[in-house]
Design an enzyme around this catalytic site. Structure first.
Site, mmCIF file in Angstrom:
data_model
loop_
_atom_site.group_PDB
_atom_site.id
_atom_site.type_symbol
_atom_site.label_atom_id
_atom_site.label_comp_id
_atom_site.label_asym_id
_atom_site.label_seq_id
_atom_site.Cartn_x
_atom_site.Cartn_y
_atom_site.Cartn_z
ATOM 1 C CG PHE A 1 3.394 3.716 -0.005
ATOM 2 C CD1 PHE A 1 3.213 3.126 -1.243
ATOM 3 C CD2 PHE A 1 3.488 2.886 1.104
ATOM 4 C CE1 PHE A 1 3.139 1.735 -1.384
ATOM 5 C CE2 PHE A 1 3.412 1.502 0.985
ATOM 6 C CZ PHE A 1 3.235 0.928 -0.263
ATOM 7 N N GLY B 1 6.707 -0.182 -6.994
ATOM 8 C CA GLY B 1 5.689 0.808 -6.669
ATOM 9 C C GLY B 1 4.857 1.235 -7.850
ATOM 10 C CD GLU C 1 3.885 -5.696 -6.875
ATOM 11 O OE1 GLU C 1 3.842 -4.493 -7.235
ATOM 12 O OE2 GLU C 1 3.441 -6.097 -5.795
ATOM 13 C CB CYS D 1 2.393 -1.166 -5.014
ATOM 14 S SG CYS D 1 1.601 -2.791 -5.166
#
Length: 486
Positions: free
Chosen positions: A388, A260, A258, A292
């Site tokens: 981010f 970005g 899992e 994310c």
């Protein structure tokens, strides 16, 4: 604190240690846990070396048989007791999440609530029928297929939702009869590791079923490579995900990645501008954009872009930046200097290329303010890279097809949101977005315990955690036939 006034968990038992069939000194030394908002040392935890990981893997494998054979009701009891303990110690979890991960208290409350939902859903997994009766190929024969645990599962966790992401993988893995090696991120080893270990210790989880092994890249690679580990569940960046997948692939292990996202929030010309801008602000600025599922692009119809941008800037300017423990603060610090420098580079290079800063854009140490950019083109880092951080690039479009093409112009494919006055129209657009998740007239950042969470492309390898998808991820099929009844 506990009801008798003692600290929970008692620092004496876990300081400088790892959790591997009890609290133990580690071969890898210790690390200091630093509070991003103040720079103060919060705690000291053990670092698991490759030797520690090997021992933990052997202990987990030894415990796997008995745990897999345990009655579903026994596993359910552990999960229910863990849920009860999490409620009892929620204030401690909230405080550690705030201080370690630099989120505001509401972020800590969200993680606790979501972790409780994951535990509740895992109870249901433990009680599901394990398989099915198949039609035999020969009359009078037997053909059965049922799911069995994988064995030892390695869980490698990020820092941005340490409790939630630990429980999201740990709860279904345990419910379905697996043992677990949990490696929390070195930035959040207490809220994502120590407290989780104590939670399940209080819940009566048998020794060896869960091992908690803080550490950095070396520890993570040792978990992925350990011969006792049958599966690795990794949450983090695509760059590190490639490394983990490569190491695990040497042993032909199952890998759930899992990763970005470069997620778009699409605003069509018939959308409610104020509602869309609020959703956009929450999607990008919530928890400093360190998720994310954060919105990394705001694609807005040209007829609405001015009104939308004004509203988004207005939301950004109301958000107070500071120590997340201080009342009224909405935006805490970026988790590390490395990530703050990266956000700064992306914005500065984009501005040098012609983007315009409408608000924010200048950091103070680890504190980066909510930032809105316009005049962003598709060659700029603000368009191409996962930021981010609390940065909202606004990009206008003129036609639906153009919006879809822009949104799909990325190697990532995690989540998206589409805003329109017509749910049917928004759905038609959503169905053309190459993402694992999409939300109508809502934020891009959503999850639910009963939903399959995951993405496409660089956002993951097609794996999903949550809902019935966890059944697929954490078990494997076994088929049995016999010439007569069994």
């Amino acid at each position: 604190m506990t009801g008798n006034g003692k600290t929970w968990p008692d620092p004496v038992e876990w300081t400088g240690k790892i959790y591997s069939a009890g609290w133990r000194e580690s071969e890898g030394g210790t690390l200091q846990v630093i509070e991003p908002a103040t720079g103060h040392a919060l705690a000291e935890v053990g670092v698991a070396s490759s030797v520690d990981v090997a021992r933990a893997g052997a202990r987990a494998a030894q415990a796997a048989g008995d745990w897999a054979a345990a009655a579903p009701s026994d596993r359910i009891d552990v999960l229910l007791r863990a849920s009860s303990a999490l409620r009892e110690h929620s204030a401690t979890f909230r405080d550690w999440i705030v201080r370690e991960s630099a989120g505001v208290p509401a972020k800590g409350d969200y993680e606790i609530t979501a972790a409780l939902a994951q535990l509740t859903h895992a109870v249901g997994l433990a009680s599901r029928p394990p398989g099915e009766v198949l039609t035999p190929q020969t009359p009078g024969g037997t053909s059965l297929a049922w799911r069995v645990p994988l064995g030892v599962v390695g869980v490698i966790n990020p820092w941005n939702a340490p409790l939630l992401f630990a429980v999201r993988a740990l709860a279904p893995a345990l419910a379905l009869g697996n043992t677990v090696l949990l490696k929390p991120d070195p930035l959040t080893p207490v809220s994502g590791g120590v407290l989780v270990a104590r939670l399940f210790e209080d819940a009566g989880l048998p020794d060896g079923v869960l091992q908690v092994l803080p550490g950095g890249a070396e520890t993570g690679q040792a978990v992925a490579a350990d011969p006792h580990v049958a599966m690795v569940a990794f949450t983090g960046s695509a760059e590190v995900g490639r490394v983990v997948a490569g190491v695990a692939g040497e042993g032909l292990k199952r890998v759930a990645l899992e990763l970005g996202g470069k997620n778009s929030l699409v605003v069509l010309e018939d959308a409610d501008v104020d509602a869309a801008a609020l959703a956009g602000a929450v999607s990008t600025f919530g928890y400093q954009g360190q998720a994310c599922v954060a919105a990394g692009r705001h694609l807005v119809h040209a007829d609405l872009v001015e009104a939308y941008t004004d509203a988004l800037v207005g939301h950004a300017r109301t958000l107070r930046v500071g120590d997340p423990r201080v009342e009224g603060v909405s935006i805490g610090p970026i988790i590390s200097e490395r990530l703050a420098t990266r956000i700064e580079r992306i914005v500065d290079e984009s501005v040098a290329g012609g983007a315009r800063v409408l608000t924010g854009g200048r950091r103070d140490g680890l504190f980066y303010p909510p930032t809105v950019l316009d005049r962003v083109d598709r060659a700029m880092p603000a368009f191409t890279e996962e930021i981010f951080g609390p940065v909202a690039p606004v990009i206008p479009f003129h036609r639906e097809a153009e919006a879809i093409e822009i949104a799909n112009d990325t190697a990532y494919g995690l989540t998206a949101a589409v805003h329109s006055g017509s749910v049917q129209r928004a759905t038609a657009v959503a169905e053309q977005l190459r993402t694992g998740m999409v939300h109508i007239n809502d934020v891009s950042a959503k999850d639910a315990a009963n939903a399959p969470f995951g993405g496409m492309g660089l956002s993951g390898n097609g794996s999903r955690i949550g809902g019935s998808a966890s059944l697929e991820e954490f078990t494997q099929w076994r088929w049995l036939t016999a010439p007569g009844p069994v």
